[in-house]
Design an enzyme around this catalytic site. Structure first.
Site, PDB file in Angstrom:
ATOM      1  N   SER A   1       0.863  -1.177   0.000  1.00  0.00           N
ATOM      2  CA  SER A   1       0.000   0.000   0.000  1.00  0.00           C
ATOM      3  C   SER A   1       0.902   1.230   0.000  1.00  0.00           C
ATOM      4  CB  SER A   1      -0.878  -0.025   1.251  1.00  0.00           C
ATOM      5  OG  SER A   1      -1.629   1.155   1.362  1.00  0.00           O
TER       6      SER A   1
ATOM      7  N   LYS B   1      -1.224  -0.957  -4.385  1.00  0.00           N
ATOM      8  CA  LYS B   1      -2.409  -0.178  -3.993  1.00  0.00           C
ATOM      9  C   LYS B   1      -1.931   1.236  -3.729  1.00  0.00           C
ATOM     10  CE  LYS B   1      -4.757   0.049   0.509  1.00  0.00           C
ATOM     11  NZ  LYS B   1      -5.512  -0.742   1.496  1.00  0.00           N
TER      12      LYS B   1
ATOM     13  N   LYS C   1      -3.058   5.202  -2.487  1.00  0.00           N
ATOM     14  CA  LYS C   1      -4.058   5.991  -1.797  1.00  0.00           C
ATOM     15  C   LYS C   1      -4.446   7.161  -2.691  1.00  0.00           C
ATOM     16  CE  LYS C   1      -4.116   4.004   2.346  1.00  0.00           C
ATOM     17  NZ  LYS C   1      -5.343   3.358   2.855  1.00  0.00           N
TER      18      LYS C   1
ATOM     19  N   ASP D   1      -7.249   3.139  -3.143  1.00  0.00           N
ATOM     20  CA  ASP D   1      -7.990   3.168  -1.870  1.00  0.00           C
ATOM     21  C   ASP D   1      -8.276   4.620  -1.516  1.00  0.00           C
ATOM     22  OD1 ASP D   1      -9.059   2.821   0.647  1.00  0.00           O
ATOM     23  OD2 ASP D   1      -7.275   1.892   1.537  1.00  0.00           O
TER      24      ASP D   1
ATOM     25  N   GLU E   1     -11.175   0.743  -3.484  1.00  0.00           N
ATOM     26  CA  GLU E   1     -11.473   0.441  -2.079  1.00  0.00           C
ATOM     27  C   GLU E   1     -12.138   1.635  -1.400  1.00  0.00           C
ATOM     28  OE1 GLU E   1      -7.987  -1.005  -0.091  1.00  0.00           O
ATOM     29  OE2 GLU E   1      -8.886  -0.907   1.909  1.00  0.00           O
TER      30      GLU E   1
ATOM     31  N   ASP F   1     -13.858  -1.669   2.970  1.00  0.00           N
ATOM     32  CA  ASP F   1     -12.936  -1.781   4.107  1.00  0.00           C
ATOM     33  C   ASP F   1     -13.697  -1.237   5.323  1.00  0.00           C
ATOM     34  OD1 ASP F   1     -10.980  -1.291   6.057  1.00  0.00           O
ATOM     35  OD2 ASP F   1      -9.560  -0.297   4.740  1.00  0.00           O
TER      36      ASP F   1
ATOM     37  N   LYS G   1      -9.803  -6.969   7.745  1.00  0.00           N
ATOM     38  CA  LYS G   1      -8.758  -6.584   8.706  1.00  0.00           C
ATOM     39  C   LYS G   1      -9.161  -7.178  10.039  1.00  0.00           C
ATOM     40  CE  LYS G   1      -7.385  -2.238   6.573  1.00  0.00           C
ATOM     41  NZ  LYS G   1      -7.499  -0.780   6.636  1.00  0.00           N
TER      42      LYS G   1
ATOM     43  N   GLY H   1      -4.090  -4.120   5.783  1.00  0.00           N
ATOM     44  CA  GLY H   1      -3.052  -3.859   6.782  1.00  0.00           C
ATOM     45  C   GLY H   1      -3.351  -2.596   7.564  1.00  0.00           C
TER      46      GLY H   1
HETATM   47  O1  LIG Z   1       0.434  -1.457   4.544  1.00  0.00           O
HETATM   48  C1  LIG Z   1      -0.533  -1.466   5.306  1.00  0.00           C
HETATM   49  O2  LIG Z   1      -0.456  -1.931   6.444  1.00  0.00           O
HETATM   50  C2  LIG Z   1      -1.826  -0.892   4.812  1.00  0.00           C
HETATM   51  C3  LIG Z   1      -1.844   0.583   4.843  1.00  0.00           C
HETATM   52  C4  LIG Z   1      -3.216   1.140   4.618  1.00  0.00           C
HETATM   53  O3  LIG Z   1      -3.627   1.196   3.494  1.00  0.00           O
HETATM   54  C5  LIG Z   1      -3.961   1.618   5.778  1.00  0.00           C
HETATM   55  C6  LIG Z   1      -3.202   2.017   6.878  1.00  0.00           C
HETATM   56  C7  LIG Z   1      -3.800   2.547   8.009  1.00  0.00           C
HETATM   57  C8  LIG Z   1      -5.164   2.647   8.061  1.00  0.00           C
HETATM   58  C9  LIG Z   1      -5.944   2.240   6.989  1.00  0.00           C
HETATM   59  C10 LIG Z   1      -5.358   1.699   5.846  1.00  0.00           C
HETATM   60  C11 LIG Z   1      -6.304   1.203   4.780  1.00  0.00           C
HETATM   61  O4  LIG Z   1      -6.168   0.121   4.213  1.00  0.00           O
HETATM   62  O5  LIG Z   1      -7.295   1.856   4.534  1.00  0.00           O
HETATM   63 MG   LIG Z   2      -8.479   0.760   3.163  1.00  0.00          MG
END
Ligand SMILES: O=C(O)CCC(=O)c1ccccc1C(=O)O
Ligand SMILES: [Mg+2]
Length: 375
Positions: free
Chosen positions: A135, A161, A163, A189, A214, A239, A263, A291
């Site tokens: 991510s 992925k 953001k 995401d 996402e 999510d 998660k 994650g």
């Molecule tokens: O690499 C990771 O652990 C995922 C990072 C990530 O996208 C995330 C990290 C913190 C809170 C929400 C998210 C998410 O998936 O939305």
């Molecule tokens: Mg997410």
């Protein structure tokens, strides 16, 4: 399984680089390492809430309060035979899923160790290796993200992925497709950064062959997501909106998504995560493991659940080195081959704790037993 002692240690683990999403920016991880002791074995888990309530309503401090005032006293006074009993014990407590998951996860690790099983095996997982993605956070410029992705593609990650947020979306995806072509397994995401008023903008994302989008809409919505999914070719993955197997059932029934990100913390633990997995499998909805920037302990839990058969899309569980100069587990989480992690077959989570690293990062701690907790 007589639980004799429970401890938490609060750790501050600095990220190599700050991580930014539409909900905020993070420079270090602030979390609780949980230990649950019984009959010579110890189970470990970590709390995964952010330090601020902008991803979900929990924070490290709300978890600390819930554990200290309510959940640890409850667990110490209740007879527990299996980890599912912990899930049942906490079912009368509304929400606070990440607090529940932190304790329940440690009991799962403990239970697996007492049975001489790997955590993956105890959960019913069969896979010995898992494909993983990465991510990538929001950076000051599109070029900065492209540069970061170049590194992760070279590392061999199986899914990228990125953001996105309004103003940092189409130009980013366009630049990534231009640089890496159409075959790069790419997804976006939004962490709830859009509304249905931006339908035309979101529909533009349909042109870029994304594996999924996402959580584009509100964190507590499944109705508008259903309206959006009906007008979008790209699969929506939920999510933030999914906290229970019941939420998953409702979202799938309504057509709010075609994929679910599981998660462990967000859904209140491994027992509920497995239920969501099983429901999705029975309904032909693929899942993947999201994650929360976990240390190696949380990463090990994520690897274990990903060994279940319906985790068919690479998750966010990247190698320790993607986030940490030094992780708190030995060995660190590392590729078996590029983009592939081994599912440990040793007892429990299959990683040991690096106690000297833990001591160096510790800012606060507390230990509870029958003698110092009023029950
Ligand atoms: O690499 C990771 O652990 C995922 C990072 C990530 O996208 C995330 C990290 C913190 C809170 C929400 C998210 C998410 O998936 O939305
Ligand atoms: Mg997410």
């Amino acid at each position: 399984m007589k639980i004799e002692r429970i401890e938490w240690k609060r750790l501050h683990l600095p990220l190599k680089d700050p991580f930014e999403a539409s909900f905020g920016r993070l420079a270090k991880r602030d979390f609780l390492l949980i230990s649950v002791h019984s009959e010579g074995e110890t189970g470990y888990a970590e709390s995964v809430a952010m330090p601020f309530p902008y991803y979900n309503e929990e924070t490290t401090d709300t978890i600390l309060y819930m554990l200290d005032a309510i959940m640890i006293p409850m667990l110490l006074k209740s007879p527990i035979e299996r980890p599912e009993d912990v899930d049942r014990l906490f079912s009368s407590i509304r929400r606070n899923n990440m607090a529940k998951a932190a304790l329940e996860g440690a009991v799962w690790d403990l239970y697996a160790k007492q049975q001489g099983l790997s955590l993956a095996h105890a959960l019913g997982g069969k896979r010995k290796e898992i494909d993983v993605g990465v991510s990538v956070g929001i950076e000051p410029s599109v070029e900065d993200v492209v540069r970061k992705v170049e590194g992760f593609v070279a590392d061999g990650y199986k899914k990228i992925k990125v953001k996105i947020k309004p103003g940092f979306d189409i130009t980013l995806i366009e630049a990534l497709r231009k640089r890496f072509g159409d075959s790069l397994p790419l997804m976006a995401d939004a962490n709830s950064a859009y509304t249905l008023d931006q339908l035309d903008l979101i529909k533009e994302l349909d042109h870029y062959n994304l594996i999924m989008i996402e959580q584009p809409l509100a964190h507590d919505d499944i109705v508008d997501h259903a309206r959006l999914q009906h007008q979008l070719n790209t699969p929506i993955c939920l999510d933030e909106s999914i906290h229970t197997a019941e939420d998953a059932r409702r979202a799938i029934e309504l057509g709010s998504c075609k994929i679910i990100n599981i998660k462990i913390g967000r859904v209140g633990g491994l027992t509920e995560a497995k239920k969501i997995h099983d429901f999705c499998q029975a309904n032909d909805v693929p899942v993947w493991c999201g994650g929360m920037l976990e240390s190696g302990v949380g990463r090990a839990h994520n690897i274990a659940i990903t060994s279940l058969p319906n985790f068919t899309i690479p998750g966010d569980t990247s190698a320790s080195s993607r986030y940490w100069a030094q992780d708190i587990v030995v060995p660190e989480v590392d590729f078996l081959r590029p983009g592939i992690l081994a599912v440990p077959d040793g007892p429990g989570i299959g990683y040991a704790i690096n106690w000297s690293a833990v001591e160096a990062l510790k800012v606060q701690e507390k230990s509870y037993s029958h003698t110092n907790v009023t029950i």
